[in-house]
Write an enzyme that holds these catalytic residues in place. Structure first.
Site: not given
Ligand code: NDP
Ligand code: 2IT
Length: 445
Positions: A126, A166
């Site tokens: 990561k 992420d």
């Molecule tokens: P994005 O950046 O697309 O969206 C994140 C969302 O969560 C936004 O709405 C953001 O709001 C909110 N957010 C983030 N940090 C905070 C915080 N500290 N407090 C309140 N709201 C918060 O990210 P993703 O959708 O890609 O990721 C969301 C989660 O999913 C994370 O935990 C990530 O690790 C996990 N994840 C993502 C994967 C992927 O493929 N993208 C794969 C597996 C897991 P704001 O804009 O106001 O900050």
């Molecule tokens: O938390 C996760 O699994 C991710 N942000 C996706 C990682 C990836 O390599 O697609």
């Protein structure tokens, strides 16, 4: 916690001072390993546990960049290459002001077992930076990404380490980073990053995969009780990539998502989320969830409290770590919630997980439930290596099959170790044994 794992945990706390999220993630995994080690004591030999909690390599670097007004900023970059037993390090990059070594380490540690569950031959890593993309112009984000990749490019490669997105890192950022990597290396290594655009090596379904997977996981859990998502009210947190596509798949399966959120508040739309409007605001305009209520009669924005105050049948936490605490869990339970599938990484605090498990509801931990994203990243790597492209239906069928396999592996491991229906134990035990067996085969490295 058993003595043998307790000692390892204490060492982790002593050696990684102040890294509370990392401690939390390690505790959760080690806590599940008691029955595994009781049955197979060799997993505690050869300092295997001590090796698995220590990253193979930690890279930390300066990221200087110039904003549109000519001011110089210095951010900190990280890449934690945690475990390469099963394949090249694989895991996303997070750009968020809260990023520090402990957060990247917790995410990298989770990634090892998540990636093992996918069975796609990927190790765990990561990275990220404390850079905040909110409010930055495209040009500023580009200059930041170029500076970040200038250092990162020395450490990654299609067979070495393959970053992706992420929080704060999506298609735009991956594009800028890929452009800089290609320029520095003079090599079109498509497989060095995943989450690429469709015109330059990306895979169909990667954008949707994490959210879709979390909902498919919920559906598989419900099926064990002869139920489905049809007609169920769904409470979703977050308003980014994972939340949007969790809402999309939930709607496709006949459920009714009624909330989403960002760091400024949450929206309740009792009529069911208007997904096209949400996508327009978040994906096209890069706006805030508050913009939604201005264009959607009947929807309301709540800026105090928590989205978990809204009653529903299913909860999908899709924002960030520790966003759902013990009180929120009890509120959800009182509201009739019977299923939690974690789209985010470690969104439920230990107290929340305990409350869910005590209540006997279906609880799918992130390392299983959100593995669809990284699994589809591995499918993207596979297409890149074969210089081929699959259509949407092919990629989605593979994702669906992988999520079903992950679910079944968790169920089987939970049964094997005497706690049927415990997806936390199941995910940790199944993920751990896959990595541990290969580490043993590779010797002391
Ligand atoms: P994005 O950046 O697309 O969206 C994140 C969302 O969560 C936004 O709405 C953001 O709001 C909110 N957010 C983030 N940090 C905070 C915080 N500290 N407090 C309140 N709201 C918060 O990210 P993703 O959708 O890609 O990721 C969301 C989660 O999913 C994370 O935990 C990530 O690790 C996990 N994840 C993502 C994967 C992927 O493929 N993208 C794969 C597996 C897991 P704001 O804009 O106001 O900050
Ligand atoms: O938390 C996760 O699994 C991710 N942000 C996706 C990682 C990836 O390599 O697609």
């Amino acid at each position: 916690m058993q003595d043998v794992v307790e000692k390892v945990y204490e060492q982790v706390v002593a050696r990684n001072r102040g890294e509370v999220e990392f401690h939390q993630a390690v505790h959760e995994v080690l806590d599940s390993l008691g029955p595994v080690i009781a049955k197979h004591p060799h997993y505690a030999e050869g300092a295997l546990l001590e090796r698995i909690v220590e990253p193979e390599r930690q890279i930390m670097f300066r990221v200087p960049w110039v904003d549109d007004a000519g001011q110089v900023h210095v951010n900190r970059g990280f890449r934690i290459e945690f475990n390469s037993a099963l394949g090249p390090y694989k895991g996303g990059l997070r750009f968020h002001p809260s990023v520090n070594a402990g957060i990247i380490k917790f995410l990298g540690f989770e990634q090892i077992f998540k990636n093992a569950l996918t069975a796609q031959g990927i190790g765990g890593g990561k990275g990220g930076s404390d850079f905040d993309p909110h409010g930055r112009s495209d040009a500023e984000v580009m200059r930041f990404c170029q500076s970040f990749m200038t250092e990162l490019s020395r450490h990654i490669g299609p067979s070495t380490d393959v970053p992706a997105g992420d929080i704060g890192v999506g298609g735009r950022e991956i594009g800028y980073m890929f452009g800089q990597y290609k320029r520095l290396r003079n090599s079109y290594d498509a497989g060095v990053l995943t989450g690429k655009g469709l015109a330059w090596g990306g895979s169909l379904v990667r954008t949707e995969a994490t959210g879709y997977g979390a909902v498919l996981f919920a559906q598989s859990m419900l099926a064990t009780r002869g139920e489905s998502l049809e007609g169920k009210k769904v409470i979703v947190s977050g308003g980014g990539n994972v939340a949007i596509y969790a809402i999309e798949k939930a709607q496709q399966l006949g459920a009714i998502p009624i909330t989403f959120s960002d760091s400024s508040g949450y929206v309740v739309d009792e009529a069911g989320v208007d997904l096209e409007l949400l996508k327009q605001i978040k994906e096209v305009e890069r706006g805030r969830v508050a913009d939604y209520v201005e264009r959607r009669p009947g929807a309301r924005l709540v800026t105090g409290g928590s989205v978990w105050d809204v009653p529903g049948d299913v909860a999908l936490p899709c924002a960030t770590q520790n966003e759902l605490d013990g009180d929120a869990a009890n509120t959800l339970l009182r509201g009739g919630c019977g299923v939690v599938s974690e789209g985010a990484n470690m969104p439920s605090t230990p107290e929340a997980v305990e409350a869910f498990q005590k209540a006997g509801i279906l609880f799918g931990p992130g390392k299983a439930a959100n593995a669809g994203g990284v699994a589809t990243s591995a499918l993207e790597m596979e297409q890149n290596a074969g210089r081929t492209r699959w259509d949407f239906a092919t990629a989605e069928a593979k994702l669906t099959g992988i999520m079903a396999d992950i679910h079944d592996s968790c169920v089987a491991a939970a049964e094997e170790y005497g706690r049927p229906g415990d997806y936390v134990l199941g995910a940790n035990a199944a993920g751990f044994t896959r990595v541990a067996d290969v580490m043993i085969a590779h010797g002391i490295v």
